[in-house]
Design an enzyme around this catalytic site. Sequence first.
Site, PDB file in Angstrom:
ATOM      1  N   GLU A 175      12.886  -4.859  -0.034  1.00 56.35           N
ATOM      2  CA  GLU A 175      11.825  -4.393   0.859  1.00 56.35           C
ATOM      3  C   GLU A 175      11.638  -5.163   2.152  1.00 56.35           C
ATOM      4  O   GLU A 175      10.547  -5.683   2.435  1.00 56.35           O
ATOM      5  CB  GLU A 175      10.497  -4.364   0.091  1.00 56.35           C
ATOM      6  CG  GLU A 175      10.494  -3.367  -1.032  1.00 56.35           C
ATOM      7  CD  GLU A 175       9.094  -3.011  -1.520  1.00 56.35           C
ATOM      8  OE1 GLU A 175       8.166  -3.786  -1.300  1.00 56.35           O
ATOM      9  OE2 GLU A 175       8.952  -1.935  -2.126  1.00 56.35           O
ATOM     10  N   GLU A 387      12.227   1.635  -7.485  1.00 60.56           N
ATOM     11  CA  GLU A 387      10.805   1.458  -7.817  1.00 60.56           C
ATOM     12  C   GLU A 387      10.098   2.778  -7.572  1.00 60.56           C
ATOM     13  O   GLU A 387      10.398   3.478  -6.599  1.00 60.56           O
ATOM     14  CB  GLU A 387      10.110   0.387  -6.946  1.00 60.56           C
ATOM     15  CG  GLU A 387      10.516  -1.028  -7.250  1.00 60.56           C
ATOM     16  CD  GLU A 387       9.744  -2.079  -6.444  1.00 60.56           C
ATOM     17  OE1 GLU A 387       8.565  -1.825  -6.083  1.00 60.56           O
ATOM     18  OE2 GLU A 387      10.324  -3.136  -6.178  1.00 60.56           O
TER      19      GLU A 387
HETATM   20  C1  BGP Z   1       6.700  -3.333  -4.153  1.00 61.89           C
HETATM   21  C2  BGP Z   1       7.321  -4.616  -4.604  1.00 61.89           C
HETATM   22  C3  BGP Z   1       7.065  -4.962  -6.014  1.00 61.89           C
HETATM   23  C4  BGP Z   1       5.747  -4.489  -6.594  1.00 61.89           C
HETATM   24  C5  BGP Z   1       5.293  -3.138  -6.079  1.00 61.89           C
HETATM   25  C6  BGP Z   1       3.839  -2.795  -6.331  1.00 61.89           C
HETATM   26  O1  BGP Z   1       6.336  -3.460  -2.811  1.00 61.89           O
HETATM   27  O2  BGP Z   1       8.715  -4.622  -4.411  1.00 61.89           O
HETATM   28  O3  BGP Z   1       7.310  -6.331  -6.132  1.00 61.89           O
HETATM   29  O4  BGP Z   1       4.829  -5.457  -6.647  1.00 61.89           O
HETATM   30  O5  BGP Z   1       5.520  -2.955  -4.735  1.00 61.89           O
HETATM   31  O6  BGP Z   1       3.009  -3.329  -5.333  1.00 61.89           O
HETATM   32  P1  BGP Z   1       1.798  -4.298  -5.609  1.00 61.89           P
HETATM   33  O7  BGP Z   1       2.315  -5.361  -6.489  1.00 61.89           O
HETATM   34  O8  BGP Z   1       1.376  -4.822  -4.289  1.00 61.89           O
HETATM   35  O9  BGP Z   1       0.750  -3.474  -6.240  1.00 61.89           O
END
Ligand code: BGP
Length: 490
Positions: A175, A387
Amino acid sequence: MSGFKADFLWGGAVAAHQLEGGWQEGGKGVSVADVMTAGAHGVPREITNGVLPGKNYPNHDAIDFYHRYKEDIALMKECGFTAYRFSFSWSRIFPDGVGEVNPKGLEFYDNLVNELVANGIKPIPTIYHYDMPMALVDKYDGWISRQSVDDFVAYGEFLIRRYGDRIKDWLIINEQSIIVEFWKKKNYVPEKYHGDPQVKFQINHHMNLGQAKISKLIHELVEGGRSGAAIGYSPVYGLDSTPKNMLAMLNAEDLKNHFFLDIYFKGKYPVGAFRYLEEHGMAPVIEEGDMEIIREGMLDFLGVNYYASKCVRFPDADKNELTEARSNLSGKKGAMGAYEVMPDFYQYMKNPNADTNDWDWTIDPTGMQYLLRDIYQRYEIPMIITENGLGARDVLEDGKVHDDYRIDYWTKHLQAIHRAIELGVDVRGFLPWSFVDVLSTSNGYQKRYGLVYVNRDDEDIKDLARIPKDSYYWYQKVIATNGAHCLEEE
Ligand code: BGP
């Protein structure tokens, strides 16, 4: 009948600092993720200068995957996983970021990779997922310095030499788009740089160089090796069909999406977005030879992290000043901190035509089909969903978690993926976020994503028991039927 190919990968995703714990065990060095506090309702998570007394750092124990990985892999296997996305922790392998390798850290990853392979689960690692070693921040401010490129490449080369026999598909950086958007939250950026937004594009340029060099090494050193990156991707919709708002949509697509994917798959920055950055004094410094390095290390596939689509309009005259995005920290719908504005380019806003979760993330399964088709049309590359998921406050009742809202979310997203495949897009796997409840990077443990519930919260690590949610049993059926189970009601 499922249209997912027989070798479609089914699994889940996680990242080291969000689940491993054991932050000082087996000789691990400190990473920037280890100095990130819990925060609380309305209080932002904070990155502190070192580990400070009296502060709560919930990733220090996380969910203790470091000791429980066998039990967790057994749960993956029972669910039917054929792939698992995890990340290596740089400071577990090189506590100082460079130099001496830590044998105990390596032993952990040797065991993890071997256990996955022994259980028929394909390991798909990320080399860098938000956790720069603190030693390199102390030494030269981390990614801000160009020295980070060489140190990152040395770390990456070490990994691919060690695991290239068992691991063929590599995600190099997680990301970059989100690292740029939340540059002071996903990195440790010393205060003195906070007023200069050019820094975030310089960090990104250094990441591009490091990633391209590692990609080239994967091609040279790993037989059958394929390089990729996981991008945080949100398709951008214009508020309406007024020409100015449509132009804002194009501007945002260029700066928020093509700015990364054009580098990965065309070896260049999109010209319009780059010129805009130059006009506003934000363009990265590019040294002679840099673009050649980038062209020589283009990627083979894309990992797509998709949660939510975005909506833009052309900035209102009274809002036309540089504004950085701020997340919703309270988890109260509508409490979004601030929407990003790039003057004379675009202004982010709430999409009036879509629902959101409690943290104001739009819920938009159609966006999944939209982005897959759009990306494929532009770059013609294979993709894996690395994801996708719904953050929610799950409730444990009588030893069960009835997360039908998450089943609904994933069902609709899988149907959208399936339709994109029918229309010719090359999607090879689904690795939702997350296999298990892990620490959220923006909202601690209040916001859960897992197929498996973990009994802990921000303040109390409790017994860390693993409790499969209803979505786990639903996903087990989806995998057993190679997707047909989620298409039945299409
Ligand atoms: C993405 C990341 C993850 C994960 C997910 C959910 O941006 O790659 O690491 O955390 O989002 O987001 P958050 O944890 O901010 O709720």
